[in-house]
Enzyme design. Sequence first.
Site, short mmCIF file in Angstrom:
data_model
loop_
_atom_site.label_atom_id
_atom_site.label_comp_id
_atom_site.label_asym_id
_atom_site.label_seq_id
_atom_site.Cartn_x
_atom_site.Cartn_y
_atom_site.Cartn_z
N THR A 64 -21.88 45.54 33.01
CA THR A 64 -21.09 46.40 33.90
C THR A 64 -20.60 47.64 33.15
O THR A 64 -20.68 47.72 31.91
CB THR A 64 -19.85 45.63 34.41
OG1 THR A 64 -19.05 45.30 33.26
CG2 THR A 64 -20.23 44.35 35.14
N GLU A 80 -27.06 44.10 34.19
CA GLU A 80 -27.41 44.55 32.83
C GLU A 80 -26.20 45.13 32.10
O GLU A 80 -26.31 46.11 31.37
CB GLU A 80 -28.54 45.60 32.84
CG GLU A 80 -29.72 45.31 33.73
CD GLU A 80 -30.44 44.05 33.37
OE1 GLU A 80 -30.13 43.47 32.32
OE2 GLU A 80 -31.29 43.63 34.16
N LEU A 112 -32.53 42.14 27.86
CA LEU A 112 -31.61 42.96 28.64
C LEU A 112 -31.63 44.40 28.15
O LEU A 112 -31.53 45.34 28.94
CB LEU A 112 -30.17 42.42 28.55
CG LEU A 112 -29.91 41.06 29.19
CD1 LEU A 112 -28.43 40.70 29.08
CD2 LEU A 112 -30.32 41.04 30.66
N LEU A 134 -30.39 34.16 33.66
CA LEU A 134 -29.34 34.11 32.64
C LEU A 134 -27.98 33.87 33.30
O LEU A 134 -27.25 32.94 32.94
CB LEU A 134 -29.33 35.42 31.83
CG LEU A 134 -28.25 35.53 30.75
CD1 LEU A 134 -28.48 34.49 29.65
CD2 LEU A 134 -28.23 36.94 30.14
N THR A 135 -27.65 34.70 34.31
CA THR A 135 -26.33 34.65 34.94
C THR A 135 -26.12 33.33 35.69
O THR A 135 -27.05 32.76 36.26
CB THR A 135 -26.20 35.82 35.93
OG1 THR A 135 -26.50 37.03 35.23
CG2 THR A 135 -24.81 35.90 36.53
C1 LIG Z 1 -28.47 42.96 42.51
C2 LIG Z 1 -28.25 42.11 41.30
C3 LIG Z 1 -29.36 41.66 40.59
C4 LIG Z 1 -29.18 40.84 39.47
N1 LIG Z 1 -30.29 40.31 38.84
C5 LIG Z 1 -30.10 39.39 37.83
C6 LIG Z 1 -31.22 38.71 37.26
O1 LIG Z 1 -32.38 38.94 37.65
N2 LIG Z 1 -30.99 37.78 36.29
C7 LIG Z 1 -29.73 37.49 35.85
O2 LIG Z 1 -29.60 36.65 34.97
N3 LIG Z 1 -28.65 38.12 36.39
C8 LIG Z 1 -28.80 39.05 37.37
N4 LIG Z 1 -27.72 39.68 37.94
C9 LIG Z 1 -26.37 39.30 37.51
C10 LIG Z 1 -25.64 40.39 36.77
O3 LIG Z 1 -26.17 40.55 35.49
C11 LIG Z 1 -24.14 40.05 36.77
O4 LIG Z 1 -23.68 40.26 38.09
C12 LIG Z 1 -23.36 40.87 35.78
O5 LIG Z 1 -23.63 40.45 34.47
C13 LIG Z 1 -21.84 40.74 36.02
O6 LIG Z 1 -21.47 39.39 36.11
P1 LIG Z 1 -20.57 38.89 37.34
O7 LIG Z 1 -21.15 39.40 38.59
O8 LIG Z 1 -20.39 37.44 37.17
O9 LIG Z 1 -19.18 39.65 37.15
P2 LIG Z 1 -18.00 39.25 36.14
O10 LIG Z 1 -18.54 39.06 34.77
O11 LIG Z 1 -17.18 38.17 36.73
O12 LIG Z 1 -17.15 40.60 36.15
C14 LIG Z 1 -16.30 40.98 37.24
C15 LIG Z 1 -15.53 42.24 36.81
O13 LIG Z 1 -14.75 41.93 35.64
C16 LIG Z 1 -15.06 42.85 34.61
N5 LIG Z 1 -14.92 42.21 33.29
C17 LIG Z 1 -15.59 41.14 32.82
N6 LIG Z 1 -15.24 40.88 31.55
C18 LIG Z 1 -14.34 41.85 31.21
C19 LIG Z 1 -13.62 42.16 30.02
N7 LIG Z 1 -13.76 41.45 28.90
N8 LIG Z 1 -12.78 43.23 30.04
C20 LIG Z 1 -12.64 43.98 31.16
N9 LIG Z 1 -13.31 43.75 32.30
C21 LIG Z 1 -14.14 42.70 32.32
C22 LIG Z 1 -16.48 43.26 34.88
O14 LIG Z 1 -16.79 44.49 34.23
C23 LIG Z 1 -16.47 43.37 36.40
O15 LIG Z 1 -15.90 44.61 36.78
C24 LIG Z 1 -27.87 40.51 39.04
C25 LIG Z 1 -26.77 41.01 39.75
C26 LIG Z 1 -26.96 41.79 40.88
C27 LIG Z 1 -25.75 42.27 41.64
#
Ligand SMILES: Cc1cc2nc3c(=O)[nH]c(=O)nc-3n(C[C@H](O)[C@H](O)[C@H](O)COP(=O)(O)OP(=O)(O)OC[C@H]3O[C@@H](n4cnc5c(N)ncnc54)[C@H](O)[C@@H]3O)c2cc1C
Length: 412
Positions: free
Chosen positions: A393, A391, A267, A155-156
């Site tokens: 933050t 899943e 999710l 998804l991500t």
């Molecule tokens: C170990 C690991 C395994 C994973 N496995 C999968 C997987 O199997 N499949 C998959 O699809 N994804 C997976 N992910 C991805 C994960 O779901 C994303 O990392 C997560 O959704 C956050 O997205 P991002 O890392 O792009 O952070 P961002 O979305 O860029 O966020 C960065 C920061 O900004 C904050 N933020 C974002 N929007 C807002 C808002 N509106 N207001 C205030 N703060 C905000 C967030 O809370 C965070 O603190 C995995 C991630 C990790 C680290």
Amino acid sequence: MTATASLAAPDTAASAAGSAERLPDPADLISFDTLLTDEEVALRDRVRAFVTAEIKPNIARWYEEARFPLEIVPEMASLGLLGMHLHGYGCAGRSAVEYGLAGAELEAGDSGLRTFVSVQGSLAMSAIHKHGSEEQKHEWLPQMAAGEAIGCFGLTEPTAGSDPGSMTTYARRDGTGPTVDWVLSGKKRWIGLANVAKVAVIWAMTDDGVRGFVVPTATPGYTATPIEPKLSMRASIQCEIELDEVRLPHDAVLPNAGGLKGPFSCLNEARYGIIWGSMGAARDAFEDALAYSKERLQFGRPLAGYQLTQAKLVDMALEINKGFLLALHLGRLKDAGKLQHHQISVGKLNNCREAIEIAREARTILGGNGITLEHSPLRHANNLESVRTYEGTDEVHTLILGQKLTGEAAFR
Ligand SMILES: Cc1cc2nc3c(=O)[nH]c(=O)nc-3n(C[C@H](O)[C@H](O)[C@H](O)COP(=O)(O)OP(=O)(O)OC[C@H]3O[C@@H](n4cnc5c(N)ncnc54)[C@H](O)[C@@H]3O)c2cc1C
């Protein structure tokens, strides 16, 4: 590998209850087991015995080598842990509470191992189980439950994390009519197990909004590259996926998922598992610190004999007991079909937040020895950085609950 009886058939697990060794639970101050059925306790104890025998003795090495131990997948499958809460198609058909209890035990071993079970069962298998055609279910679910096929869930994207609706991966139809091919292009990031998976569930934008696709990873144009080096989830794999004009037959689409509700429903399954898993990690960190505090002498007495240490241990134990109670309450609601969306956020936000605090506090009791891989708390704390991020933050779950309380959406 230790011979372990399958959890797949409730009767088997119940009859095996007597043979499973009961391992102590020093964090339990409230007789938690009185809230569980005999069958739930038996299942929990069998997974705990597996983790004690197979994961705990090896996890420091796997973590140091940054290696996901593929060799334990068959035993996890034989325990019935893959797609454990799904019914039919070779899955164990266990309850939400049983799935949670198993997840807590696995994560007491390491978050990376619970994450594998979650990606396989709650995300990839559950996407096919909830949204797939009968043909897709029969083709994939039995081999995934048996551990013969690993699945991943994409998804991500590099630029779409908390806001998956902004995804740019695109699936176009190559022509017109109901039986023309789909062609997928784009990138996915952080996708668990994507380089060892036989099948990937990929979410992509189409002319009709977001749709899910079942993609055999041998399809030309699919490439998965592990993201390395990591400071968290080292005994687990996450990849960047490149989809370069991946051509799929017309029936590769998940027919019953339209829009973001499709991935979000999966999710929610994974978030539910984290509510339990995070407390398993916290409990293991606590147990490590408690044992150490009883043996480590400073100023002529065990650390456990000092009031400041006891206050730390008591605060940790209180949160562990409350966290498990919350998990069980939400699990019972889920089994009754009454669990609401925002309630999953209550559990995920609270239990991840408390678990990471507990793991860090446990590390302080270990002093310098706490920064080595000989002890679990800092490993758990590092892993929990990922668990609080994926899943949804902390911030995303806070916004969900803020909206529930105020009626105001503050996401954008
Ligand atoms: C170990 C690991 C395994 C994973 N496995 C999968 C997987 O199997 N499949 C998959 O699809 N994804 C997976 N992910 C991805 C994960 O779901 C994303 O990392 C997560 O959704 C956050 O997205 P991002 O890392 O792009 O952070 P961002 O979305 O860029 O966020 C960065 C920061 O900004 C904050 N933020 C974002 N929007 C807002 C808002 N509106 N207001 C205030 N703060 C905000 C967030 O809370 C965070 O603190 C995995 C991630 C990790 C680290």
